[in-house]
Design a protein around this motif. Structure first.
Motif, PDB file in Angstrom:
ATOM      1  N   VAL A  83     -10.033 -33.409  12.364  1.00 26.03           N
ATOM      2  CA  VAL A  83      -9.550 -32.126  12.872  1.00 26.03           C
ATOM      3  C   VAL A  83      -8.752 -31.389  11.793  1.00 26.03           C
ATOM      4  CG1 VAL A  83      -7.925 -31.098  14.518  1.00 26.03           C
ATOM      5  CG2 VAL A  83      -9.627 -32.737  15.296  1.00 26.03           C
ATOM      6  N   THR A  84      -7.964 -32.109  11.024  1.00 24.31           N
ATOM      7  CA  THR A  84      -7.198 -31.481   9.944  1.00 24.31           C
ATOM      8  C   THR A  84      -8.125 -30.886   8.896  1.00 24.31           C
ATOM      9  OG1 THR A  84      -5.374 -33.014  10.307  1.00 24.31           O
ATOM     10  CG2 THR A  84      -5.434 -31.883   8.194  1.00 24.31           C
ATOM     11  N   ILE A  85      -9.173 -31.614   8.545  1.00 22.20           N
ATOM     12  CA  ILE A  85     -10.133 -31.096   7.569  1.00 22.20           C
ATOM     13  C   ILE A  85     -10.847 -29.868   8.129  1.00 22.20           C
ATOM     14  CG2 ILE A  85     -12.305 -31.630   6.390  1.00 22.20           C
ATOM     15  CD1 ILE A  85     -11.241 -34.542   6.157  1.00 22.20           C
ATOM     16  N   ALA A 131     -19.555 -32.348  12.935  1.00 25.88           N
ATOM     17  CA  ALA A 131     -18.357 -33.152  13.208  1.00 25.88           C
ATOM     18  C   ALA A 131     -18.105 -33.319  14.698  1.00 25.88           C
ATOM     19  CB  ALA A 131     -17.137 -32.506  12.554  1.00 25.88           C
ATOM     20  N   LEU A 132     -18.831 -32.567  15.520  1.00 27.15           N
ATOM     21  CA  LEU A 132     -18.619 -32.639  16.964  1.00 27.15           C
ATOM     22  C   LEU A 132     -18.894 -34.035  17.515  1.00 27.15           C
ATOM     23  CD1 LEU A 132     -17.972 -31.140  19.601  1.00 27.15           C
ATOM     24  CD2 LEU A 132     -20.379 -30.492  19.718  1.00 27.15           C
ATOM     25  N   ALA A 133     -19.980 -34.660  17.102  1.00 22.83           N
ATOM     26  CA  ALA A 133     -20.317 -35.995  17.624  1.00 22.83           C
ATOM     27  C   ALA A 133     -19.272 -37.046  17.252  1.00 22.83           C
ATOM     28  CB  ALA A 133     -21.706 -36.418  17.152  1.00 22.83           C
ATOM     29  N   PRO A 134     -18.853 -37.126  15.965  1.00 21.46           N
ATOM     30  CA  PRO A 134     -17.804 -38.118  15.673  1.00 21.46           C
ATOM     31  C   PRO A 134     -16.497 -37.854  16.426  1.00 21.46           C
ATOM     32  CG  PRO A 134     -18.825 -37.374  13.641  1.00 21.46           C
ATOM     33  CD  PRO A 134     -19.373 -36.523  14.742  1.00 21.46           C
ATOM     34  N   VAL A 135     -16.106 -36.599  16.526  1.00 16.30           N
ATOM     35  CA  VAL A 135     -14.861 -36.284  17.243  1.00 16.30           C
ATOM     36  C   VAL A 135     -15.007 -36.660  18.714  1.00 16.30           C
ATOM     37  CG1 VAL A 135     -13.373 -34.388  18.019  1.00 16.30           C
ATOM     38  CG2 VAL A 135     -14.085 -34.521  15.639  1.00 16.30           C
ATOM     39  N   TYR A 136     -16.133 -36.344  19.308  1.00 16.58           N
ATOM     40  CA  TYR A 136     -16.371 -36.642  20.721  1.00 16.58           C
ATOM     41  C   TYR A 136     -16.308 -38.144  20.976  1.00 16.58           C
ATOM     42  CZ  TYR A 136     -18.656 -36.371  25.309  1.00 16.58           C
ATOM     43  OH  TYR A 136     -18.935 -36.474  26.636  1.00 16.58           O
ATOM     44  N   ALA A 177     -14.546 -21.165  10.372  1.00 21.02           N
ATOM     45  CA  ALA A 177     -15.882 -21.298  10.967  1.00 21.02           C
ATOM     46  C   ALA A 177     -16.160 -22.743  11.370  1.00 21.02           C
ATOM     47  CB  ALA A 177     -16.949 -20.800   9.995  1.00 21.02           C
ATOM     48  N   ALA A 178     -15.701 -23.696  10.574  1.00 20.74           N
ATOM     49  CA  ALA A 178     -15.885 -25.112  10.922  1.00 20.74           C
ATOM     50  C   ALA A 178     -15.055 -25.470  12.143  1.00 20.74           C
ATOM     51  CB  ALA A 178     -15.509 -26.000   9.738  1.00 20.74           C
ATOM     52  N   ALA A 179     -13.838 -24.942  12.198  1.00 23.84           N
ATOM     53  CA  ALA A 179     -12.980 -25.212  13.349  1.00 23.84           C
ATOM     54  C   ALA A 179     -13.594 -24.643  14.629  1.00 23.84           C
ATOM     55  CB  ALA A 179     -11.590 -24.621  13.116  1.00 23.84           C
ATOM     56  N   LEU A 180     -14.176 -23.465  14.537  1.00 26.58           N
ATOM     57  CA  LEU A 180     -14.823 -22.879  15.710  1.00 26.58           C
ATOM     58  C   LEU A 180     -16.101 -23.630  16.064  1.00 26.58           C
ATOM     59  CD1 LEU A 180     -14.398 -19.046  15.080  1.00 26.58           C
ATOM     60  CD2 LEU A 180     -13.263 -20.455  16.800  1.00 26.58           C
ATOM     61  N   GLY A 181     -16.858 -24.073  15.057  1.00 25.04           N
ATOM     62  CA  GLY A 181     -18.098 -24.796  15.309  1.00 25.04           C
ATOM     63  C   GLY A 181     -17.887 -26.079  16.074  1.00 25.04           C
ATOM     64  N   CYS A 182     -16.756 -26.723  15.875  1.00 25.43           N
ATOM     65  CA  CYS A 182     -16.438 -27.947  16.604  1.00 25.43           C
ATOM     66  C   CYS A 182     -15.560 -27.664  17.816  1.00 25.43           C
ATOM     67  CB  CYS A 182     -15.742 -28.935  15.670  1.00 25.43           C
ATOM     68  SG  CYS A 182     -15.422 -30.547  16.404  1.00 25.43           S
ATOM     69  N   GLY A 183     -14.633 -26.726  17.684  1.00 23.58           N
ATOM     70  CA  GLY A 183     -13.642 -26.482  18.732  1.00 23.58           C
ATOM     71  C   GLY A 183     -14.187 -25.822  19.981  1.00 23.58           C
ATOM     72  N   VAL A 184     -15.096 -24.872  19.827  1.00 24.56           N
ATOM     73  CA  VAL A 184     -15.621 -24.163  20.998  1.00 24.56           C
ATOM     74  C   VAL A 184     -16.425 -25.103  21.906  1.00 24.56           C
ATOM     75  CG1 VAL A 184     -17.190 -22.321  21.734  1.00 24.56           C
ATOM     76  CG2 VAL A 184     -15.503 -21.873  19.955  1.00 24.56           C
ATOM     77  N   PRO A 185     -17.388 -25.892  21.363  1.00 23.35           N
ATOM     78  CA  PRO A 185     -18.106 -26.804  22.270  1.00 23.35           C
ATOM     79  C   PRO A 185     -17.205 -27.891  22.860  1.00 23.35           C
ATOM     80  CG  PRO A 185     -19.230 -26.662  20.147  1.00 23.35           C
ATOM     81  CD  PRO A 185     -17.967 -25.906  20.029  1.00 23.35           C
ATOM     82  N   LEU A 186     -16.227 -28.350  22.076  1.00 18.69           N
ATOM     83  CA  LEU A 186     -15.320 -29.378  22.578  1.00 18.69           C
ATOM     84  C   LEU A 186     -14.445 -28.824  23.704  1.00 18.69           C
ATOM     85  CD1 LEU A 186     -14.999 -32.315  21.713  1.00 18.69           C
ATOM     86  CD2 LEU A 186     -13.062 -31.622  20.329  1.00 18.69           C
ATOM     87  N   THR A 187     -13.959 -27.606  23.538  1.00 23.82           N
ATOM     88  CA  THR A 187     -13.181 -26.973  24.595  1.00 23.82           C
ATOM     89  C   THR A 187     -14.045 -26.739  25.826  1.00 23.82           C
ATOM     90  OG1 THR A 187     -11.809 -25.880  22.938  1.00 23.82           O
ATOM     91  CG2 THR A 187     -11.717 -24.997  25.170  1.00 23.82           C
ATOM     92  N   ALA A 188     -15.283 -26.314  25.611  1.00 24.48           N
ATOM     93  CA  ALA A 188     -16.199 -26.093  26.742  1.00 24.48           C
ATOM     94  C   ALA A 188     -16.446 -27.397  27.495  1.00 24.48           C
ATOM     95  CB  ALA A 188     -17.515 -25.503  26.247  1.00 24.48           C
ATOM     96  N   ALA A 189     -16.604 -28.495  26.758  1.00 22.21           N
ATOM     97  CA  ALA A 189     -16.788 -29.793  27.424  1.00 22.21           C
ATOM     98  C   ALA A 189     -15.551 -30.158  28.230  1.00 22.21           C
ATOM     99  CB  ALA A 189     -17.083 -30.877  26.391  1.00 22.21           C
ATOM    100  N   GLY A 190     -14.375 -29.939  27.657  1.00 21.29           N
ATOM    101  CA  GLY A 190     -13.136 -30.236  28.376  1.00 21.29           C
ATOM    102  C   GLY A 190     -12.968 -29.390  29.617  1.00 21.29           C
ATOM    103  N   VAL A 191     -13.321 -28.108  29.520  1.00 19.32           N
ATOM    104  CA  VAL A 191     -13.226 -27.216  30.681  1.00 19.32           C
ATOM    105  C   VAL A 191     -14.228 -27.638  31.751  1.00 19.32           C
ATOM    106  CG1 VAL A 191     -13.622 -24.831  31.445  1.00 19.32           C
ATOM    107  CG2 VAL A 191     -12.250 -25.278  29.410  1.00 19.32           C
ATOM    108  N   LEU A 192     -15.425 -28.045  31.330  1.00 18.95           N
ATOM    109  CA  LEU A 192     -16.417 -28.508  32.298  1.00 18.95           C
ATOM    110  C   LEU A 192     -15.920 -29.753  33.029  1.00 18.95           C
ATOM    111  CD1 LEU A 192     -19.208 -28.067  33.526  1.00 18.95           C
ATOM    112  CD2 LEU A 192     -20.135 -29.511  31.705  1.00 18.95           C
TER     113      LEU A 192
END
Length: 154
Positions: A58-60, A19-24, A66-81
């Motif tokens: 995001v609601t789903i 889900a990371l790519a569609p959210v991004y 585990a799904a929230a972390l799988g998408c949330g951690v890389p997305l947060t890392a991208a935002g921090v970068l």
């Protein structure tokens, strides 16, 4: 034999990564629509639709930690970068799929470009903090809930 009602953590984490790519890309598309609407001093209903799609995803995802972390951690890392080192973030974003074509992943090949070719996908949403906010929400939704106690309990 009873079936587990929740997906296994590994499958949920993989779903979050998928889900990371569609959210991004949807978040970036929404940010660009809002920028275009702002510049034209006009409404941006397409941007709202893109952001609503992100909210549904995001609601789903937030239903399974585990799904929230799988998408949330890389997305947060991208935002921090994007917040800490814009040049490195733009260099990384330029390596993503569809970065050279300027088109959205789901747009027809002959469609109008959605981005300046010198502005890789994710630049506007990353610089505005949208990735950090959405990623932080997903990570926080994965944390265990605190028990609520009433002051009337003894």
């Amino acid at each position: 034999m009873t079936r587990d009602r929740h997906p296994r953590p590994l499958l949920a984490a993989l779903a979050g990564l998928a889900a990371l790519a569609p959210v991004y890309y949807l978040t970036e598309a929404a940010a660009r629509c809002f920028r275009t609407g702002h510049a034209a001093f006009a409404p941006a209903p397409t941007g709202l639709a893109y952001l609503a799609a992100v909210a549904v995803i995001v609601t789903i995802l937030s239903a399974w930690p585990a799904a929230a972390l799988g998408c949330g951690v890389p997305l947060t890392a991208a935002g921090v970068l994007f917040a800490l080192d814009l040049d490195a973030a733009m260099g990384l974003a330029a390596t993503l799929p569809w970065a050279r074509s300027g088109g959205l992943p789901w747009s027809p090949p002959d469609g109008a470009p959605w981005a300046e070719l010198t502005e890789p996908p994710g630049t506007l949403a990353g610089m505005s903090g949208l990735y950090t906010l959405i990623g932080a929400f997903l990570v926080l939704s994965a944390l265990p809930r605190a028990r609520r106690r009433s002051i009337l309990d003894g």
